[in-house]
Design an enzyme around this catalytic site. Structure first.
Site, PDB file in Angstrom:
ATOM      1  CG  ASP A 247      -5.180 -37.704 -71.648  1.00 27.62           C
ATOM      2  OD1 ASP A 247      -4.575 -36.659 -71.969  1.00 27.62           O
ATOM      3  OD2 ASP A 247      -6.404 -37.866 -71.852  1.00 27.62           O
ATOM      4  CB  SER A 248      -0.221 -36.084 -74.207  1.00 27.30           C
ATOM      5  OG  SER A 248       0.513 -35.747 -73.056  1.00 27.30           O
TER       6      SER A 248
ATOM      7  CG  ASP B 245      -4.560 -35.267 -68.244  1.00 24.68           C
ATOM      8  OD1 ASP B 245      -5.107 -34.285 -67.696  1.00 24.68           O
ATOM      9  OD2 ASP B 245      -3.997 -35.207 -69.347  1.00 24.68           O
TER      10      ASP B 245
ATOM     11  CE  LYS C  54      -4.551 -31.473 -68.096  1.00 26.30           C
ATOM     12  NZ  LYS C  54      -5.386 -32.032 -69.195  1.00 26.30           N
TER      13      LYS C  54
ATOM     14  CD  GLU D 119      -4.714 -29.077 -75.862  1.00 25.11           C
ATOM     15  OE1 GLU D 119      -5.021 -29.644 -74.791  1.00 25.11           O
ATOM     16  OE2 GLU D 119      -4.135 -29.649 -76.806  1.00 25.11           O
TER      17      GLU D 119
HETATM   18  O1  KIV Z   1      -2.367 -34.682 -71.910  1.00 23.34           O
HETATM   19  C1  KIV Z   1      -1.693 -33.639 -71.927  1.00 23.34           C
HETATM   20  O2  KIV Z   1      -0.477 -33.692 -72.098  1.00 23.34           O
HETATM   21  C2  KIV Z   1      -2.394 -32.379 -71.722  1.00 23.34           C
HETATM   22  C3  KIV Z   1      -1.755 -31.094 -72.040  1.00 23.34           C
HETATM   23  C4  KIV Z   1      -2.410 -29.903 -71.510  1.00 23.34           C
HETATM   24  C5  KIV Z   1      -0.453 -30.922 -72.524  1.00 23.34           C
HETATM   25  O3  KIV Z   1      -3.497 -32.390 -71.308  1.00 23.34           O
END
Ligand code: KIV
Length: 288
Positions: free
Chosen positions: A50-51, A98, A128, A197
């Site tokens: 979700d980044s 995500d 995730k 993280e």
């Molecule tokens: O959203 C994301 O990119 C992440 C990372 C672990 C890089 O959750």
């Protein structure tokens, strides 16, 4: 009776789990089809993170990312992975998506509904979740119903507004113990792997040693069972790079140089030149 083939050309969650303590897992984020196709031959896990809200859409944080945005980008990534030029016999990476803020925390049922929608619409392999201490029940609910879950502990970007920013975890002993206990609870709940993280090196080492599932670090430690980075960060796309990122490219500079040259060529009429233009052909006649 005919045998049903279950062979996939992508790594499975079991393949990933089997890498615990072995050759470190290589993971990167991917948000688009062409980038996924380029990353796939070199990666074990592609994460549609979700980044993407910050990296692709220019948002200040990940909190306004929606399931629809995740689905659209994950569909593109799945197409890119399918088009990747893989060496003979090499499997494509596992694709993890995500679940965004607000789409899974309210209850295990809400999480299940979102996860199933994401997996059905994208064909991705797993979801995730940012697994704060209260999420173990949800992870158990999902995994018991066939949803593969990757957990995420330590610095949780979806909690950045509550936490007053992106803060490294584990500098205090009580905080370390809480993150470790949480990691164990998420493993016990059935997660097949865990992103760690933004934690101290010693905490990442302790968690990795305590779990049977692989840990994938970002701003964590080389002791993790794998590493993940935001692809645009490691390619050098942004003016600022976080401490935990090693820049492997200078794509921002390359884009700037290429676009400046293009602009100069257009303004001086150096582009397009004859080789970029179509010419009429005297030898061609019109069909009768
Ligand atoms: O959203 C994301 O990119 C992440 C990372 C672990 C890089 O959750």
């Amino acid at each position: 009776m005919s045998k049903i083939s279950t062979v996939s050309n992508r790594l499975t969650t079991h393949d990933v789990q089997a890498r615990k303590g072995g050759t470190p897992l290589v993971s990167l984020t991917a948000y688009t089809a062409p980038m996924a196709a380029l990353l796939a031959p070199h990666s074990d896990v592609l994460l549609v993170g979700d980044s993407l809200g910050m990296v692709v859409h220019g948002l200040p944080d990940t909190l306004s990312v929606t399931p629809e945005m995740m689905i659209l980008h994950a569909q593109a990534v799945m197409r890119g992975v399918a088009q990747a030029d893989l060496p003979d016999g090499q499997k494509a990476p596992l694709v993890v998506v995500d679940l965004p803020f607000g789409s899974y925390e309210a209850s295990p049922q809400v999480a299940y509904d979102t996860a199933v929608r994401v997996l059905k619409k994208t064909g991705a392999d797993a979801v995730k979740l940012e697994t704060s201490a209260v999420m173990a029940e949800t992870v158990a609910f999902l995994t018991a119903r066939g949803v593969p879950v990757m957990g995420h502990v330590g610095l949780l970007p979806q909690a950045s507004r509550r936490d007053g920013g992106f803060r490294v975890k584990g500098k205090r002993q009580d905080q370390s113990q809480a993150v470790l206990a949480n990691a164990k609870a998420i493993e016990d709940a059935g997660a097949f792997a865990l992103v760690i993280e933004g934690v101290t090196e010693s905490l990442a080492t302790e968690i990795t040693g305590a779990l049977h599932i692989p840990t994938i670090g970002i701003g964590a430690s080389a002791a993790c069972d794998g590493q993940v980075l935001v692809v645009d960060d490691m390619l050098g796309m942004f003016a600022w790079t976080p401490k935990f990122v090693k820049p492997y490219g200078e794509i921002r500079q390359q884009i700037t140089d290429a676009v400046a040259q293009y602009a100069a060529d257009v303004r001086t009429r150096a582009f397009p030149s004859a080789q970029h233009c179509y010419q009429a052909r005297a030898d061609l006649t019109s069909p009768a």
